[in-house]
Design a protein around this motif. Sequence first.
Motif, PDB file in Angstrom:
ATOM      1  N   LYS A  58       0.886  -1.192   0.036  1.00  0.00           N
ATOM      2  CA  LYS A  58      -0.084  -0.047   0.044  1.00  0.00           C
ATOM      3  C   LYS A  58       0.760   1.301  -0.086  1.00  0.00           C
ATOM      4  O   LYS A  58       0.622   2.350  -0.537  1.00  0.00           O
ATOM      5  N   SER A  59       2.156   1.191   0.741  1.00  0.00           N
ATOM      6  CA  SER A  59       2.782   2.657   0.797  1.00  0.00           C
ATOM      7  C   SER A  59       3.890   2.488  -0.290  1.00  0.00           C
ATOM      8  O   SER A  59       4.289   3.589  -0.581  1.00  0.00           O
ATOM      9  N   GLY A  60       4.137   1.373  -0.918  1.00  0.00           N
ATOM     10  CA  GLY A  60       5.281   1.297  -1.966  1.00  0.00           C
ATOM     11  C   GLY A  60       6.684   1.606  -1.441  1.00  0.00           C
ATOM     12  O   GLY A  60       7.870   1.827  -2.018  1.00  0.00           O
ATOM     13  N   CYS A  61       6.781   1.455  -0.089  1.00  0.00           N
ATOM     14  CA  CYS A  61       8.089   1.785   0.459  1.00  0.00           C
ATOM     15  C   CYS A  61       8.104   0.901   1.556  1.00  0.00           C
ATOM     16  O   CYS A  61       7.467   0.355   2.113  1.00  0.00           O
ATOM     17  N   PHE A  62       9.688   0.827   1.925  1.00  0.00           N
ATOM     18  CA  PHE A  62       9.925  -0.076   3.085  1.00  0.00           C
ATOM     19  C   PHE A  62      11.448   0.238   3.782  1.00  0.00           C
ATOM     20  O   PHE A  62      12.122   0.890   2.902  1.00  0.00           O
ATOM     21  N   SER A  63      11.824  -0.347   4.572  1.00  0.00           N
ATOM     22  CA  SER A  63      13.043  -0.102   5.057  1.00  0.00           C
ATOM     23  C   SER A  63      14.104  -1.550   5.545  1.00  0.00           C
ATOM     24  O   SER A  63      13.143  -2.534   5.650  1.00  0.00           O
ATOM     25  N   ILE A  64      15.265  -1.537   5.440  1.00  0.00           N
ATOM     26  CA  ILE A  64      15.966  -2.805   5.634  1.00  0.00           C
ATOM     27  C   ILE A  64      16.906  -2.236   7.059  1.00  0.00           C
ATOM     28  O   ILE A  64      17.413  -1.195   7.047  1.00  0.00           O
ATOM     29  N   SER A  65      16.706  -2.899   8.051  1.00  0.00           N
ATOM     30  CA  SER A  65      17.983  -2.757   9.198  1.00  0.00           C
ATOM     31  C   SER A  65      18.554  -4.026   9.170  1.00  0.00           C
ATOM     32  O   SER A  65      18.166  -5.092   9.220  1.00  0.00           O
ATOM     33  N   ALA A  66      20.097  -3.985   9.017  1.00  0.00           N
ATOM     34  CA  ALA A  66      20.933  -4.954   9.115  1.00  0.00           C
ATOM     35  C   ALA A  66      21.253  -5.225  10.625  1.00  0.00           C
ATOM     36  O   ALA A  66      21.653  -4.136  11.449  1.00  0.00           O
ATOM     37  N   ILE A  67      21.078  -6.485  11.225  1.00  0.00           N
ATOM     38  CA  ILE A  67      21.224  -6.710  12.643  1.00  0.00           C
ATOM     39  C   ILE A  67      22.444  -7.018  12.974  1.00  0.00           C
ATOM     40  O   ILE A  67      22.899  -8.118  12.347  1.00  0.00           O
ATOM     41  N   THR A  68      23.096  -6.693  14.301  1.00  0.00           N
ATOM     42  CA  THR A  68      24.440  -7.017  14.521  1.00  0.00           C
ATOM     43  C   THR A  68      24.448  -8.292  15.197  1.00  0.00           C
ATOM     44  O   THR A  68      23.521  -8.548  15.741  1.00  0.00           O
ATOM     45  N   MET A  69      25.694  -8.653  15.259  1.00  0.00           N
ATOM     46  CA  MET A  69      25.859 -10.030  16.183  1.00  0.00           C
ATOM     47  C   MET A  69      25.536 -10.134  17.501  1.00  0.00           C
ATOM     48  O   MET A  69      25.287 -10.886  18.108  1.00  0.00           O
ATOM     49  N   SER A  70      25.471  -8.742  18.219  1.00  0.00           N
ATOM     50  CA  SER A  70      25.226  -8.689  19.669  1.00  0.00           C
ATOM     51  C   SER A  70      23.793  -8.654  19.707  1.00  0.00           C
ATOM     52  O   SER A  70      23.452  -8.658  20.957  1.00  0.00           O
ATOM     53  N   ALA A  71      22.759  -8.738  18.818  1.00  0.00           N
ATOM     54  CA  ALA A  71      21.448  -8.750  19.250  1.00  0.00           C
ATOM     55  C   ALA A  71      20.924  -9.915  19.863  1.00  0.00           C
ATOM     56  O   ALA A  71      21.508 -11.197  19.211  1.00  0.00           O
ATOM     57  N   PRO A  72      20.184  -9.994  21.110  1.00  0.00           N
ATOM     58  CA  PRO A  72      20.004 -11.031  21.635  1.00  0.00           C
ATOM     59  C   PRO A  72      18.694 -11.821  20.975  1.00  0.00           C
ATOM     60  O   PRO A  72      18.019 -11.180  20.243  1.00  0.00           O
ATOM     61  N   PHE A  73      18.578 -13.258  21.128  1.00  0.00           N
ATOM     62  CA  PHE A  73      17.637 -14.039  20.314  1.00  0.00           C
ATOM     63  C   PHE A  73      16.002 -13.386  20.700  1.00  0.00           C
ATOM     64  O   PHE A  73      15.486 -13.290  19.554  1.00  0.00           O
ATOM     65  N   GLU A  74      15.936 -12.871  21.737  1.00  0.00           N
ATOM     66  CA  GLU A  74      14.696 -12.357  21.984  1.00  0.00           C
ATOM     67  C   GLU A  74      14.245 -11.220  21.247  1.00  0.00           C
ATOM     68  O   GLU A  74      13.095 -11.143  20.981  1.00  0.00           O
TER      69      GLU A  74
END
Lengths: 168, 168
Positions: A58-74
Amino acid sequence: MDLTALEKIQYGVYLIAAAFDGKKSAFAANSIVQVSAQPVKFAVSVSKQNWTYELIEKSGCFSISAITMSAPFEFIGKFGFHTGKTFDKFANTEYKTFESGVPAVTQYAGAIFELKISGKIDVGDHTVFIGDVLNMERLSQETTMTYEYYHKIKGGLTAKNAPTYIKR
Amino acid sequence: MDLTALEKIQYGVYLIAAAFDGKKSAFAANSIVQVSAQPVKFAVSVSKQNWTYELIEKSGCFSISAITMSAPFEFIGKFGFHTGKTFDKFANTEYKTFESGVPAVTQYAGAIFELKISGKIDVGDHTVFIGDVLNMERLSQETTMTYEYYHKIKGGLTAKNAPTYIKR
């Protein structure tokens, strides 16, 4: 066919976010690649079952965030195993909003990208969107988590809607 | 825009091969993702400047070989920095030919995939091909080389035709 061959494809761990009409959502994804250098374009595969799919369409747009190694599983699990339709994934999540109105998760993000859709192709239960990068920012020096690391070390599972889900 | 943000996308190292009219060629690639699980489909981005591009376009088929961590830089360089138009990349290379006639490099390959094109989308100087997997084989237990490892540890460069090439 030996489905374990699919384990030989390398991926990173990302969050894809979109917003439309006051609603916003995000989901955990791995099927992202750069497909062109000038201009910079990405391809992403999104399940039609995914609520964020509707917001992207519907919006025609999106973002991508590259997640770092330190991100917890949760943290990753919050985006991977709930639907944004009934659960506010942005509550207690650090994010910024680009001028276009697209939100991007900045928490545990090594880089964020704002994209505008310039093409798409139907591949059955998923659609491959081509996104032209409008903005990109590097947020840290940290390496992006590989999908293999998430899977083997963090014990992460693959959501049933994911293009890389293997039924066992 | 901070182009170094692009370094935050994770890739593996692959060879893409195709054949048509008695000619065959292959090139080193990183922009490969699975985009659908049932049936298994992949998306790959191929430069129109690439000679293998013509063979893929004309035959409608291609293969992917996932390259293992133990592959020497010179092996990958053979496929990355020569054109198959004037240089036989298959000389002194171990490969197999699928029933469809598509060759797949088996040397230093952890898995090979035979694909038939079911869709494509023009993204300027590249085309994103959607390939349906006809066959896949796991050839070793070894992990697929990450692009980051090839780049940083092996000192590998990115070819100018690559979708992830950054002019510095």
